[in-house]
Design an enzyme around this catalytic site. Structure first.
Site, PDB file in Angstrom:
ATOM      1  N   TYR A 103      31.072  43.861  45.010  1.00 29.53           N
ATOM      2  CA  TYR A 103      32.307  43.660  44.248  1.00 29.53           C
ATOM      3  C   TYR A 103      33.282  42.787  45.033  1.00 29.53           C
ATOM      4  O   TYR A 103      33.844  41.822  44.497  1.00 29.53           O
ATOM      5  CB  TYR A 103      32.955  45.009  43.937  1.00 29.53           C
ATOM      6  CG  TYR A 103      34.288  44.880  43.228  1.00 29.53           C
ATOM      7  CD1 TYR A 103      34.357  44.423  41.913  1.00 29.53           C
ATOM      8  CD2 TYR A 103      35.479  45.206  43.879  1.00 29.53           C
ATOM      9  CE1 TYR A 103      35.579  44.295  41.262  1.00 29.53           C
ATOM     10  CE2 TYR A 103      36.705  45.075  43.230  1.00 29.53           C
ATOM     11  CZ  TYR A 103      36.742  44.626  41.925  1.00 29.53           C
ATOM     12  OH  TYR A 103      37.963  44.481  41.287  1.00 29.53           O
ATOM     13  N   LYS A 128      34.819  38.882  44.099  1.00 33.23           N
ATOM     14  CA  LYS A 128      36.239  38.544  43.989  1.00 33.23           C
ATOM     15  C   LYS A 128      36.635  37.461  44.993  1.00 33.23           C
ATOM     16  O   LYS A 128      37.529  36.654  44.723  1.00 33.23           O
ATOM     17  CB  LYS A 128      37.089  39.807  44.191  1.00 33.23           C
ATOM     18  CG  LYS A 128      36.952  40.813  43.046  1.00 33.23           C
ATOM     19  CD  LYS A 128      37.383  40.191  41.724  1.00 33.23           C
ATOM     20  CE  LYS A 128      37.258  41.117  40.552  1.00 33.23           C
ATOM     21  NZ  LYS A 128      37.725  40.521  39.277  1.00 33.23           N
ATOM     22  N   THR A 152      42.841  51.282  34.770  1.00 38.33           N
ATOM     23  CA  THR A 152      41.943  50.838  33.699  1.00 38.33           C
ATOM     24  C   THR A 152      40.573  51.488  33.888  1.00 38.33           C
ATOM     25  O   THR A 152      40.332  52.225  34.847  1.00 38.33           O
ATOM     26  CB  THR A 152      41.763  49.313  33.719  1.00 38.33           C
ATOM     27  OG1 THR A 152      41.017  48.944  34.899  1.00 38.33           O
ATOM     28  CG2 THR A 152      43.113  48.589  33.723  1.00 38.33           C
TER      29      THR A 152
END
Length: 325
Positions: free
Chosen positions: A205, A209, A242
């Site tokens: 991850y 990014k 989220t």
């Protein structure tokens, strides 16, 4: 050695998370200023059916923009369109299917959009996944690298001609790409971009990014050199409440719930900096920047290395089947 390479990315990522939470504890979320109307302008927002993507699409539409929500769930997409319309939005909103895990789907999406003969003034690369179990995209890429980065890399490149034609030197088209603070601890292994040697969801991850910031800067460098009226910026939304956090381990999930209520940003707050980068008048012609909480910030040192950016771009072109321009 294997254990260390597995644990270090986890420690790095959670340390960054703590730093972000401390910042959010002592600093208010950026508040959007009054923004200009966007009548006649067109935007694509990936992952625009939920979370920050939905808030971005909703806000752009409220200013009169024609927004295309791009996502991999027709049910969620149509529901988002319905909700925005019910709010009495001034702009038009529609859904087009896009699966960023499939390079074929990316190409089909671009073909369908171009068949509409619409201009394109804003592309918001918002969609993403975080800490998912090890898996592959349709084309065999590691999921984080494939969806978060390569899918958006191909999408942006295939839409560049539209963006170039739609922009003017006094009103540039804009590419806004969602990164995160985890890019600061990302490690880019050019010999093993897909992490085949030792998979770590946390490392994968963070790497995706980091790749997005490198891509953002190199794209701006190429656009500036050629004199095209398009800007490219990266955005860090902070820690936002989220569905991205649904893949945390059970202890982290339990700790996250009370912390999120107190310290996490809402999806609307998380989307605010991306909206600013997409349409704010004061950022006209401004590109190659990393924005956090409404302000320019310094990204990781490696992101300013031209050679690293160029090598990643070259390899990305080869992976997605693009000729390097």
């Amino acid at each position: 050695m294997w254990l260390l390479s597995f644990i270090l990315p986890i420690l790095r990522l959670y340390l960054v998370g703590v730093k972000v939470l401390l910042y959010q504890l002592f600093n208010k979320s950026f508040t959007l200023p009054v923004l200009p109307k966007q009548n006649g302008r067109v935007a694509i927002v990936t992952g625009g059916a939920r979370g920050m993507g939905y808030e971005t699409a909703r806000h752009l539409a409220s200013l009169g923009m024609h927004v295309v929500i791009a996502g991999n769930s027709e049910e969620d997409g149509l529901q988002a369109v319905k909700k925005i319309h019910e709010e009495g939005s001034e702009g038009k909103v529609e859904f087009l299917f896009l699966d960023l895990c499939s390079l074929k789907s990316v190409r089909q999406f671009v073909q369908r959009f171009k068949a509409r003969a619409l201009p394109l003034h804003v592309l918001v690369n918002n969609a993403g996944i975080m800490l998912v179990p090890e898996g592959k995209t349709e084309d065999g890429f590691e999921l984080h690298f494939g969806l978060n980065y390569l899918g958006h890399f191909l999408l942006t490149n295939l839409l560049l001609d539209k963006l170039k034609r739609s922009g003017r030197h006094d009103a540039c088209s804009r590419v806004v790409t969602m990164s995160s603070a985890t890019h600061y601890v990302g490690r880019l292994n050019m010999e093993d971009l897909q992490g085949r040697s030792c998979y770590s969801a946390h490392g994968a991850y963070s790497q995706s990014k980091l790749a997005l910031v490198l891509f953002t800067y190199h794209l701006q460098e190429k656009l500036t050199a050629a004199g095209f009226p398009v800007t490219s910026n990266a955005v860090d939304p902070g820690m936002v409440d989220t569905d991205l956090y649904n893949n945390l381990c059970i202890p982290a999930q339990a700790a996250k719930k009370p912390v999120a209520k107190m310290l996490f940003r809402t999806p609307a707050e998380g989307a605010s900096t991306a909206i600013l980068a997409a349409i704010a008048s004061q950022l006209e012609g401004v590109g190659g920047c990393y924005f956090y909480n409404g302000e320019r910030a310094k990204s990781a040192d490696i992101t300013y290395d031209h050679n690293v950016r160029a090598e990643l771009w070259k390899q990305s072109c080869a992976l997605v089947g693009l000729q390097e321009a």
